[in-house]
Design a protein around this motif. Structure first.
Motif, PDB file in Angstrom:
ATOM      1  N   GLU A  16     -55.094  43.356 -17.409  1.00  0.00           N
ATOM      2  CA  GLU A  16     -53.897  42.655 -16.927  1.00  0.00           C
ATOM      3  C   GLU A  16     -53.198  42.010 -18.117  1.00  0.00           C
ATOM      4  O   GLU A  16     -53.831  41.305 -18.900  1.00  0.00           O
ATOM      5  CB  GLU A  16     -54.350  41.598 -15.902  1.00  0.00           C
ATOM      6  CG  GLU A  16     -53.323  40.554 -15.527  1.00  0.00           C
ATOM      7  CD  GLU A  16     -52.126  41.131 -14.795  1.00  0.00           C
ATOM      8  OE1 GLU A  16     -51.098  41.369 -15.446  1.00  0.00           O
ATOM      9  OE2 GLU A  16     -52.241  41.331 -13.568  1.00  0.00           O
ATOM     10  N   ASP A  17     -51.902  42.289 -18.284  1.00  0.00           N
ATOM     11  CA  ASP A  17     -51.187  41.742 -19.442  1.00  0.00           C
ATOM     12  C   ASP A  17     -50.718  40.309 -19.216  1.00  0.00           C
ATOM     13  O   ASP A  17     -50.438  39.601 -20.183  1.00  0.00           O
ATOM     14  CB  ASP A  17     -49.995  42.634 -19.813  1.00  0.00           C
ATOM     15  CG  ASP A  17     -49.043  42.833 -18.643  1.00  0.00           C
ATOM     16  OD1 ASP A  17     -49.543  43.151 -17.549  1.00  0.00           O
ATOM     17  OD2 ASP A  17     -47.832  42.665 -18.824  1.00  0.00           O
ATOM     18  N   GLU A  18     -50.630  39.879 -17.961  1.00  0.00           N
ATOM     19  CA  GLU A  18     -50.182  38.512 -17.712  1.00  0.00           C
ATOM     20  C   GLU A  18     -51.368  37.554 -17.770  1.00  0.00           C
ATOM     21  O   GLU A  18     -52.231  37.552 -16.884  1.00  0.00           O
ATOM     22  CB  GLU A  18     -49.491  38.425 -16.348  1.00  0.00           C
ATOM     23  CG  GLU A  18     -48.096  39.035 -16.381  1.00  0.00           C
ATOM     24  CD  GLU A  18     -47.601  39.393 -14.996  1.00  0.00           C
ATOM     25  OE1 GLU A  18     -47.109  38.494 -14.306  1.00  0.00           O
ATOM     26  OE2 GLU A  18     -47.731  40.564 -14.621  1.00  0.00           O
ATOM     27  N   ALA A  19     -51.383  36.761 -18.841  1.00  0.00           N
ATOM     28  CA  ALA A  19     -52.528  35.890 -19.109  1.00  0.00           C
ATOM     29  C   ALA A  19     -52.810  34.929 -17.960  1.00  0.00           C
ATOM     30  O   ALA A  19     -53.972  34.688 -17.620  1.00  0.00           O
ATOM     31  CB  ALA A  19     -52.294  35.108 -20.402  1.00  0.00           C
ATOM     32  N   LEU A  76     -57.505  46.900 -12.260  1.00  0.00           N
ATOM     33  CA  LEU A  76     -56.524  47.529 -13.135  1.00  0.00           C
ATOM     34  C   LEU A  76     -55.108  47.256 -12.662  1.00  0.00           C
ATOM     35  O   LEU A  76     -54.713  47.699 -11.577  1.00  0.00           O
ATOM     36  CB  LEU A  76     -56.818  49.038 -13.161  1.00  0.00           C
ATOM     37  CG  LEU A  76     -55.918  49.931 -13.990  1.00  0.00           C
ATOM     38  CD1 LEU A  76     -55.895  49.502 -15.445  1.00  0.00           C
ATOM     39  CD2 LEU A  76     -56.375  51.376 -13.863  1.00  0.00           C
ATOM     40  N   ASP A  77     -54.358  46.537 -13.487  1.00  0.00           N
ATOM     41  CA  ASP A  77     -52.963  46.261 -13.150  1.00  0.00           C
ATOM     42  C   ASP A  77     -52.147  47.542 -13.291  1.00  0.00           C
ATOM     43  O   ASP A  77     -52.390  48.354 -14.176  1.00  0.00           O
ATOM     44  CB  ASP A  77     -52.419  45.175 -14.092  1.00  0.00           C
ATOM     45  CG  ASP A  77     -51.036  44.707 -13.665  1.00  0.00           C
ATOM     46  OD1 ASP A  77     -50.746  44.741 -12.454  1.00  0.00           O
ATOM     47  OD2 ASP A  77     -50.254  44.293 -14.545  1.00  0.00           O
ATOM     48  N   TRP A  78     -51.203  47.712 -12.395  1.00  0.00           N
ATOM     49  CA  TRP A  78     -50.355  48.914 -12.419  1.00  0.00           C
ATOM     50  C   TRP A  78     -49.391  48.862 -13.593  1.00  0.00           C
ATOM     51  O   TRP A  78     -49.279  49.792 -14.381  1.00  0.00           O
ATOM     52  CB  TRP A  78     -49.593  48.990 -11.099  1.00  0.00           C
ATOM     53  CG  TRP A  78     -48.721  50.197 -10.938  1.00  0.00           C
ATOM     54  CD1 TRP A  78     -47.653  50.541 -11.700  1.00  0.00           C
ATOM     55  CD2 TRP A  78     -48.872  51.216  -9.945  1.00  0.00           C
ATOM     56  NE1 TRP A  78     -47.109  51.707 -11.236  1.00  0.00           N
ATOM     57  CE2 TRP A  78     -47.828  52.137 -10.158  1.00  0.00           C
ATOM     58  CE3 TRP A  78     -49.766  51.414  -8.887  1.00  0.00           C
ATOM     59  CZ2 TRP A  78     -47.656  53.268  -9.359  1.00  0.00           C
ATOM     60  CZ3 TRP A  78     -49.591  52.529  -8.096  1.00  0.00           C
ATOM     61  CH2 TRP A  78     -48.547  53.451  -8.335  1.00  0.00           C
ATOM     62  N   MET A  79     -48.667  47.730 -13.709  1.00  0.00           N
ATOM     63  CA  MET A  79     -47.642  47.592 -14.734  1.00  0.00           C
ATOM     64  C   MET A  79     -48.233  46.958 -15.981  1.00  0.00           C
ATOM     65  O   MET A  79     -48.515  45.765 -16.006  1.00  0.00           O
ATOM     66  CB  MET A  79     -46.504  46.705 -14.223  1.00  0.00           C
ATOM     67  CG  MET A  79     -45.809  47.246 -12.974  1.00  0.00           C
ATOM     68  SD  MET A  79     -44.893  48.757 -13.296  1.00  0.00           S
ATOM     69  CE  MET A  79     -43.433  48.071 -14.062  1.00  0.00           C
ATOM     70  N   LEU A  80     -48.412  47.769 -17.019  1.00  0.00           N
ATOM     71  CA  LEU A  80     -48.992  47.289 -18.272  1.00  0.00           C
ATOM     72  C   LEU A  80     -48.118  47.765 -19.425  1.00  0.00           C
ATOM     73  O   LEU A  80     -47.466  48.806 -19.314  1.00  0.00           O
ATOM     74  CB  LEU A  80     -50.392  47.886 -18.464  1.00  0.00           C
ATOM     75  CG  LEU A  80     -51.515  47.400 -17.551  1.00  0.00           C
ATOM     76  CD1 LEU A  80     -52.722  48.316 -17.700  1.00  0.00           C
ATOM     77  CD2 LEU A  80     -51.906  45.962 -17.902  1.00  0.00           C
TER      78      LEU A  80
HETATM   79 CA    CA Z   1     -48.587  43.480 -15.485  1.00  0.00          CA
END
Ligand code: CA
Length: 234
Positions: free
Chosen positions: A11-14, A54-58
């Motif tokens: 996930e890119d959003e911390a 697993l986040d979709w938007m990365l």
């Molecule tokens: Ca994301």
């Protein structure tokens, strides 16, 4: 199940990753955070987790691309993947499942729902308690060695497809509705839609190849494995 299952959070959003990690830790899991596909790949190369969120938007490779990649890799193919998605559209959910995800969860989600789904995928992955091997026509399944073969040739099945096939073969000829399959194979169908069964049946068919002639769709009723459907190629 291990006492502290490892959960790889991609996930890119911390802020989201941290919130999820804190909740997982409080509930007996060991969270590991990767902010993108590259970092996740490094983690997978070091220690395999018990489940991947697993986040979709990365940034870089999307969750969808990563799910496909990990499913194609023998090292990571059987790790349960739970996709996190902000999208609610049916085609996208199906795309995620088609790419190899075991389930998806739509943001925003509650901690309780996330935990329930993680536990469900972990339960599903656990192989069925050892039992006798089953044979239908030339299709053979051995739950102890986790092997499936068709006319002596080994077939490769994902964990959910294996469980699904095992259930269908143990009750060959009987027609199973989607709801019955969710109940018997998934065991925790509170959050899972019946459409999920169709997606896994499709994957099972693909994995079976020639042996898919035994897997019959009974219109309006459900699915069954039947030796009677044995094609003329037999
Ligand atoms: Ca994301």
């Amino acid at each position: 199940m291990k006492s502290f299952p490892r959960v790889l959070i991609v996930e890119d959003e911390a802020a989201i990753a941290e919130l999820v990690a804190v909740n997982l830790r409080h509930n007996g899991f060991t969270p590991i955070w990767a902010e993108d596909g590259e970092a996740a790949q490094r983690e997978l190369g070091a220690v395999l987790p018990d489940v991947v969120l697993l986040d979709w938007m990365l940034p870089g490779q999307s969750g969808l691309q990563l799910a496909r990649k990990w499913r194609a890799d023998p090292r990571t193919k059987s790790i349960p993947i739970l996709m996190l998605t902000a999208r609610g559209d049916e085609p996208e959910k199906v795309a995620g499942l088609d790419a190899g995800a075991d389930d998806y969860i739509t943001k925003p989600f509650s901690t309780q729902e996330l935990l329930a789904r993680i536990r469900a995928v972990l339960r599903r992955r656990a192989p069925e308690h050892s039992g006798e091997s089953v044979t239908v026509a030339d299709l053979h399944l051995d739950p102890d060695t986790y092997r499936v073969s068709w006319r002596g040739q080994p077939l490769k099945l994902g964990p959910t497809e294996f469980k699904l096939l095992h259930h269908l073969m143990r009750h060959a000829e009987r027609v199973h509705s989607r709801a019955q399959l969710l109940d018997k194979v998934w065991g925790d169908h509170v959050f899972i839609e019946e459409r999920t069964v169709d997606v896994h049946i499709k994957r099972l068919r693909e994995a079976l190849g020639e042996a898919a002639v035994l897997l019959e769709t009974v219109r309006g009723a459900g699915y069954r494995i039947t030796a009677a459907a044995h094609g003329p190629s037999a």
